[in-house]
Design a protein around this motif. Structure first.
Motif, short mmCIF file in Angstrom:
data_model
loop_
_atom_site.label_atom_id
_atom_site.label_comp_id
_atom_site.label_asym_id
_atom_site.label_seq_id
_atom_site.Cartn_x
_atom_site.Cartn_y
_atom_site.Cartn_z
N ASP A 177 0.70 -1.05 0.04
CA ASP A 177 -0.16 -0.14 -0.16
C ASP A 177 0.89 1.30 -0.04
O ASP A 177 1.51 1.78 1.07
CB ASP A 177 -0.94 0.07 1.21
CG ASP A 177 -1.99 1.03 1.19
OD1 ASP A 177 -1.84 1.97 0.26
OD2 ASP A 177 -2.98 0.97 1.92
N SER A 206 -0.31 4.30 -0.57
CA SER A 206 -1.27 5.28 -0.26
C SER A 206 -1.49 5.66 1.14
O SER A 206 -2.09 6.45 1.46
CB SER A 206 -2.57 4.96 -0.83
OG SER A 206 -3.40 4.02 -0.26
N ALA A 222 -1.15 9.26 2.44
CA ALA A 222 -2.12 10.27 1.58
C ALA A 222 -3.43 10.00 2.40
O ALA A 222 -4.24 11.00 2.60
CB ALA A 222 -2.11 9.83 0.09
N ASN A 248 -9.63 1.11 -2.46
CA ASN A 248 -8.41 0.43 -2.98
C ASN A 248 -8.70 -0.96 -2.99
O ASN A 248 -8.15 -1.79 -3.92
CB ASN A 248 -6.99 0.47 -1.83
CG ASN A 248 -6.49 2.16 -2.01
OD1 ASN A 248 -6.61 2.70 -2.99
ND2 ASN A 248 -5.76 2.27 -0.92
N THR A 257 -2.43 1.71 -5.62
CA THR A 257 -2.09 2.55 -4.64
C THR A 257 -1.15 3.52 -5.01
O THR A 257 -1.46 4.60 -4.40
CB THR A 257 -1.61 1.86 -3.33
OG1 THR A 257 -0.24 1.10 -3.78
CG2 THR A 257 -2.57 0.82 -2.83
N THR A 276 -3.70 6.00 -6.38
CA THR A 276 -4.76 6.64 -5.28
C THR A 276 -3.79 7.46 -4.45
O THR A 276 -4.35 8.39 -3.78
CB THR A 276 -5.44 5.59 -4.44
OG1 THR A 276 -4.50 4.57 -4.02
CG2 THR A 276 -6.64 4.88 -5.31
N LEU A 277 -2.48 7.10 -4.39
CA LEU A 277 -1.55 8.08 -3.55
C LEU A 277 -1.58 9.42 -4.06
O LEU A 277 -1.92 10.66 -3.44
CB LEU A 277 -0.22 7.64 -3.75
CG LEU A 277 1.14 8.69 -3.51
CD1 LEU A 277 1.26 9.07 -1.82
CD2 LEU A 277 2.46 7.95 -3.66
N SER A 278 -1.63 9.49 -5.56
CA SER A 278 -1.81 10.86 -6.30
C SER A 278 -3.07 11.45 -5.78
O SER A 278 -3.35 12.69 -5.69
CB SER A 278 -1.41 10.85 -7.63
OG SER A 278 -0.12 10.45 -7.84
N THR A 316 -3.74 12.61 -2.20
CA THR A 316 -3.02 13.67 -1.88
C THR A 316 -3.50 14.99 -2.54
O THR A 316 -3.65 16.01 -1.94
CB THR A 316 -1.27 13.58 -2.39
OG1 THR A 316 -0.87 12.55 -1.93
CG2 THR A 316 -0.69 15.01 -2.36
N ASN A 353 5.04 6.61 3.97
CA ASN A 353 4.93 5.42 2.86
C ASN A 353 5.99 4.72 3.18
O ASN A 353 6.13 3.35 3.78
CB ASN A 353 4.65 5.81 1.62
CG ASN A 353 3.42 6.54 1.32
OD1 ASN A 353 2.50 6.27 2.14
ND2 ASN A 353 3.24 7.10 0.24
#
Length: 340
Positions: A86, A88, A91, A129, A144, A147-149, A152, A269
């Motif tokens: 993961d 993310s 974030a 996720n 992930t 979805t991190l971006s 954020t 992370n």
């Protein structure tokens, strides 16, 4: 009779092993032993290098700094146990934290409700996720990473990129940063919450059918499915529970940082993954314990804290973390080659 023959054969095989092979077998069965040894060595080295390292004040600060990473690492452990990863985590934590703080400050919402919405949002992010991994069959790394971006950007857009200081927030949101003394140690309620998270999730993983299913899915998802384990539902639940824990970590971070800021914990992370891997959880899934993750989180923060006390440059501290990750993965690969 056959049982006695089998036992005798096993005992003969054990005696034929070299000392190194015996260590390999022990680490395979108890993967938290090597990080525990590393933690003890780390404490000894920093104590020799910096006499103030083992003071009550320093240990209290170290535990406070470990709380956020240790909380995030619980969710990361769940995901890695299923052979995923993961990216993310930070974030989701920051998104939950900023929504909670903004609702309480600008929305005039009661602190309890704002906190509940923030944690539910983090849980929903983890659920998203899990949906992408289980329903669309995308690799966890890609899901992930994306979805991190997304999370954020949403956190920055929602908060306007502005920080909210503790004195503009209700006491409940700062509560986990408040402390109490045990002798000369000063601890915070955030540390207590982290200990409770480890106790609850440790029990769930070791004493419930759901926990056994998590290990089974990580060891071999297809074999688990053929054995009647609802693999996709277990995976979805893992990512959802991880999101819930990240939301709680956001609450801990507000108290620890004394503010809610969208730029908080930029290395969350890496730190969470490092703690899990150093703690003996296999990146290939199916093997690991939360006690190892807790030890791993302590090692990560001990390195950062000890090197900081020694006045070591930040770049060298980052390099030390990278070396730790590579060494930990190398040890994991060696342990996985153990012969029955």
């Amino acid at each position: 009779m056959s049982t006695q023959v089998t036992s005798a054969a096993a005992e003969f095989a054990r005696r034929q092993q070299s000392p190194l092979q015996r260590v390999q077998h022990q680490l395979h069965g108890k993967p938290w032993l090597s990080p525990l040894f590393l933690l003890l060595v780390t404490f000894l080295v920093f104590y020799i290098a910096t006499p103030t390292f083992l003071t009550a004040n320093s240990m209290g600060i170290l535990l406070q700094q470990t709380a956020v990473v240790a909380a995030l690492a619980v969710g990361q452990t769940l995901v890695i146990l299923t052979a995923g990863i993961d990216l993310s985590v930070g974030a989701i934590m920051v998104l939950s934290m900023m929504v909670t703080a903004t609702l309480a400050k600008d929305g005039g919402m009661p602190a309890v409700l704002a906190l509940a919405i923030g944690v539910v949002l983090a849980t929903g992010a983890g659920f998203l996720n899990g949906l992408l991994v289980t329903r669309i069959n995308l690799p966890p790394f890609i899901v992930t990473l994306g979805t991190l971006s997304i999370f954020t950007a949403v956190a920055l857009l929602y908060s306007g990129g502005e920080s909210i200081q503790a004195d503009h927030l209700p006491r409940l949101l700062n509560f986990l940063g408040e402390g109490f003394a045990i002798g000369q140690f000063r601890l915070t309620w955030g540390i207590v919450v982290v200990i409770l998270i480890y106790a609850v999730m440790g029990f769930v993983l070791s004493q419930t059918a759901w926990g056994r299913y998590v290990y089974a899915v990580g060891d071999d998802a297809e074999s688990a499915r053929l054995s009647g384990v609802p693999s996709k539902r277990i995976l979805l639940a893992v990512y959802t529970v991880a999101g819930l824990i990240y939301g709680i970590a956001g609450w801990i971070l507000i108290g620890r940082a004394g503010a809610a800021t969208p730029n908080a914990a930029p290395d969350a992370n890496l730190a969470s993954i490092t703690a899990v891997v150093i703690g003996g959880t296999s990146l290939f899934g199916g093997r690991g314990r939360l006690i190892g993750t807790l030890i791993g989180a302590l090692i990560v923060q001990t390195f950062a804290f000890g090197l900081s006390q020694m006045g070591v440059n930040q770049q060298w501290r980052v390099m030390a973390t990278g070396v730790l990750v590579i060494v930990a993965v190398g040890i994991d690969q060696w342990i996985r080659k153990v012969k029955a």
